[in-house]
Design a protein around this motif. Sequence first.
Motif, PDB file in Angstrom:
ATOM      1  N   ASP A  33      34.135  32.394  40.124  1.00  0.00           N
ATOM      2  CA  ASP A  33      35.330  32.158  40.933  1.00  0.00           C
ATOM      3  C   ASP A  33      35.004  31.510  42.272  1.00  0.00           C
ATOM      4  N   THR A 129      42.444  35.453  32.480  1.00  0.00           N
ATOM      5  CA  THR A 129      42.158  35.718  33.879  1.00  0.00           C
ATOM      6  C   THR A 129      41.806  37.186  33.992  1.00  0.00           C
ATOM      7  N   ARG A 141      39.401  40.290  43.128  1.00  0.00           N
ATOM      8  CA  ARG A 141      39.084  38.896  42.833  1.00  0.00           C
ATOM      9  C   ARG A 141      39.427  38.617  41.386  1.00  0.00           C
ATOM     10  N   SER A 142      39.711  37.348  41.109  1.00  0.00           N
ATOM     11  CA  SER A 142      40.022  36.926  39.747  1.00  0.00           C
ATOM     12  C   SER A 142      39.020  35.889  39.274  1.00  0.00           C
ATOM     13  N   GLN A 143      38.712  35.949  37.979  1.00  0.00           N
ATOM     14  CA  GLN A 143      37.874  34.935  37.343  1.00  0.00           C
ATOM     15  C   GLN A 143      38.599  34.417  36.124  1.00  0.00           C
TER      16      GLN A 143
END
Length: 149
Positions: A33, A129, A141-143
Motif C-alpha cells: 500500500d 481490499t 490501513r488497506s491493501q
Amino acid sequence: MKKNILLTAFTSLLFSTAAFANDLSGVWQQIDDKTGSAKAIIEIRKEANNTYTGKIIKVTPRPGYTPRETCNNCPAPYTNQPILGMEILKGLKHVEGTNNYEKGRVIDPLAGKIYNARIRMNSTGKRLTLRGYIGVSALGRSQTWIRME
C-alpha cells in the motif's frame, strides 16, 4: 429452442461468476500500500469450520529491498518463524449475501504486529481490499490484492 439454450448458458455463466465472486479461496498477489509494488503471493483456503486462512507461498523480490527471512519482532507463536510459509491471515468469515469477510486477524511479519482484518472483494472476484486495523476500522490501513489465474 435456440432461445432456451442461450438463456440456460447465460444463467449458468451468471451463477458461476457469482459463486466465484463469493469464494475467497485461491492465490493472490499482495500489493504494497505504500509503494504500489508486488510484495508477496498469498494462498487463501477455506477451512473445515468455514473460516478462511492465508499463508505466504512466495516473497516477491523488490528493487532496493532485501527480504527478511524470519518474523523476529513478532509475538508468539510467530516469533522467529520463517516468513515463507507463514499463515498471516486467520479466522475470516464470509458475511452472507455480500462479498465481505470479517472477524479475521492478520499479522504484518515485517512490523511484528497483529491487526483485526476484514476484506471486501470486488464484484468480479478478481480484486480484494484487505483492511487491517486496531480497535476501529477508521484507524487502519488497506491493501489491494489481485487474484492470480
